[in-house]
Design an enzyme around this catalytic site. Sequence first.
Site, PDB file in Angstrom:
ATOM      1  N   ASP A   1      -2.339   5.507   4.876  1.00 12.46           N
ATOM      2  CA  ASP A   1      -2.284   4.179   4.283  1.00 12.46           C
ATOM      3  C   ASP A   1      -1.803   3.238   5.388  1.00 12.46           C
ATOM      4  OD1 ASP A   1      -1.569   1.811   3.131  1.00 12.46           O
ATOM      5  OD2 ASP A   1      -0.352   2.675   1.527  1.00 12.46           O
TER       6      ASP A   1
ATOM      7  N   GLN B   1       0.357  -1.589   6.179  1.00 13.58           N
ATOM      8  CA  GLN B   1       1.336  -2.213   7.075  1.00 13.58           C
ATOM      9  C   GLN B   1       1.088  -1.800   8.527  1.00 13.58           C
ATOM     10  OE1 GLN B   1       3.333  -4.452   5.845  1.00 13.58           O
ATOM     11  NE2 GLN B   1       2.906  -3.972   3.699  1.00 13.58           N
TER      12      GLN B   1
ATOM     13  N   CYS C   1       6.843  -2.242  -5.421  1.00 23.55           N
ATOM     14  CA  CYS C   1       5.734  -1.314  -5.661  1.00 23.55           C
ATOM     15  C   CYS C   1       5.972   0.034  -5.001  1.00 23.55           C
ATOM     16  CB  CYS C   1       4.399  -1.863  -5.175  1.00 23.55           C
ATOM     17  SG  CYS C   1       3.938  -3.422  -5.881  1.00 23.55           S
TER      18      CYS C   1
HETATM   19  C1  LIG Z   1       1.987   0.309   2.371  1.00 24.91           C
HETATM   20  C2  LIG Z   1       1.094  -0.381   1.381  1.00 24.91           C
HETATM   21  N1  LIG Z   1       0.090   0.298   0.804  1.00 24.91           N
HETATM   22  C3  LIG Z   1      -0.751  -0.282  -0.062  1.00 24.91           C
HETATM   23  C4  LIG Z   1      -0.630  -1.599  -0.431  1.00 24.91           C
HETATM   24  C5  LIG Z   1      -1.582  -2.173  -1.435  1.00 24.91           C
HETATM   25  O1  LIG Z   1      -2.332  -3.210  -0.917  1.00 24.91           O
HETATM   26  P1  LIG Z   1      -3.250  -4.098  -1.850  1.00 24.91           P
HETATM   27  O2  LIG Z   1      -2.371  -4.613  -2.947  1.00 24.91           O
HETATM   28  O3  LIG Z   1      -3.750  -5.180  -0.967  1.00 24.91           O
HETATM   29  O4  LIG Z   1      -4.338  -3.239  -2.380  1.00 24.91           O
HETATM   30  C6  LIG Z   1       0.400  -2.353   0.134  1.00 24.91           C
HETATM   31  C7  LIG Z   1       0.587  -3.770  -0.242  1.00 24.91           C
HETATM   32  O5  LIG Z   1       1.506  -4.229  -0.840  1.00 24.91           O
HETATM   33  C8  LIG Z   1       1.283  -1.731   1.060  1.00 24.91           C
HETATM   34  O6  LIG Z   1       2.289  -2.414   1.622  1.00 24.91           O
END
Ligand SMILES: Cc1ncc(COP(=O)(O)O)c(C=O)c1O
Lengths: 417, 137
Positions: free
Chosen positions: A205, A208, A375
């Site tokens: 992922d 960041q 989140c």
């Molecule tokens: C580490 C990480 N993964 C996934 C996401 C999800 O991104 P998005 O909401 O643009 O799909 C975020 C965003 O907040 C994040 O910081």
Amino acid sequence: MTVQTFRTLFPALDGNVYGKALVYFDNAATSQRPASVIDKYARMSREANANIYRAVHKLSADATEAYEQGREAVRAFIGAASREEIIFTSGCTAAVNTVAYSFGEAFVRPGDVIVVGEAEHHSNLVPWQQLCLRKGADLRVLPVDEEGHWQLDELGRLLGAQPDGAASRVKLVAVAHISNVLGLVNPVEEVIGMAHAAGVPVLVDGAQGVVHEAVDVQAMDCDFYCFSGHKLYAAPGTGILYGKKKWLEAMPPFLFGGEMVDTVTLERTTFAGLPHKFEAGTGNFTAVATFPEAMETARLARDPQLLAAFDETCRCLEDALKARSDIRLYGASGDAAGPYRRAGVCSFTVDGVHHEDLAQLLDKMGVAVRSGLMCAEPVIRHFGVSGMLRASLLPYNTLQEVEYFMQCLDKAVAMLR
Amino acid sequence: MTIEEKQEELVEDFSMYDEWLDKYEYLIELGKALPAFPEEKKTDDRLIKGCQSRVWLDAGMDGGKIVFTADSDAIITRGIIAMLISVYSGRTPEEILTSDDAFLDRIGLRENLSPTRQNGLLSMMRTIRDLAESHRN
Ligand SMILES: Cc1ncc(COP(=O)(O)O)c(C=O)c1O
């Protein structure tokens, strides 16, 4: 390039809130957009608003060409081998979900194991958890220690022969390049090495990570790398799923319809090749068209002079927070060269003060930060708190802003105690 | 003082400050002045749902009037619930149920809270009304 020069590219940073100069420290949620991206979006809306891939007319051809230029810009930026490996989605979340579903359909059976990091964003946790629930598979965790560092021996145990002598059933490892809470650069290469030695693919992922690290997916050798456009200077509603061709070809499509088909009869369908197989429906062509400008901005952000200034700004923030005995900063940054360098993100709590109160007062002082569970509830709970405050910076943020932020923090804390 | 008079007084109090930061300071003072709430009453059934910070609200009857007590782990939220208690505690259920809460808009509170706290404020008002309803003979 100087910070001031870079900063002038971003009109929003000049803004005021409640009559106070904006200090935008919520970059890990969404980065501000440069004028080049804003203008491109407006121009494409005016001049090339037509459905991509479908029509013979000029507008459609222009929109399609811009879409493919967006794909090429992303491909080049992350060093992917071919355009077929760059899939556009609606965001990082959608990219992870695509893999969780498609890879899961093709390769995950009851009793298999998926490994996720303990400090994952929900977007790289819940899709795997739900896959495991659907398939009767096991979700296992790569734990973090009190410093926020991965406990890799646990991963070794999961990947090796099991206590009962059976072979490991790990099918995939999904981890963040940089956690949106801890902000430390994780040793993903090491994890990839360990997993590959056991024949297991790795999804990174990079929501960041791609913002702060120079990513070369071929050198990293990850099997999947997911991220969002809106955190990387582009227009929102865009995400990227990079996947190695051999995996993408072996996986069934996730969503169906639109131009992702080859031939369709009422009884059956054959699917288009990559990348279209995973791009059902009409893509966000206006936003994708901003990628050449956004990637150019991201490249400028890696200018050595700018990066040196950014490092200093981040270190000042980190040091100022660490200097206060009533502040607990989460995640310990390691030495400058190795893993666990801190990348512009500081999450912390202040003794005796609620994170939401602080965020609310800071907002009225013109300072935008994130507060709460971010989140990533499991890792927040891991540290035994109900929420944190997060300041996340990009190279357009200044030392003065950090100083102002610390003054505001002091003032807010004094008001709340 | 009637509910309406108390509401009017609060609107005036808040109007003395121009800056929202100062209005918050006033709310924080209200929060700090709220009497202590017994730990054993911080139970899940007294938690108001829909608030990001935790808010406990308790109601008892005293001579036909409802007496509210409350607490929160966040001080601004504590200030908000303290303000609501100053309006609605010590009233009969009928008084509460026939009053309105337009004073919150006149103060400008709703629009100056984060969306999660706006929801929280909504939940607090709803809970106060629900408790009034359930204590109506
Ligand atoms: C580490 C990480 N993964 C996934 C996401 C999800 O991104 P998005 O909401 O643009 O799909 C975020 C965003 O907040 C994040 O910081």
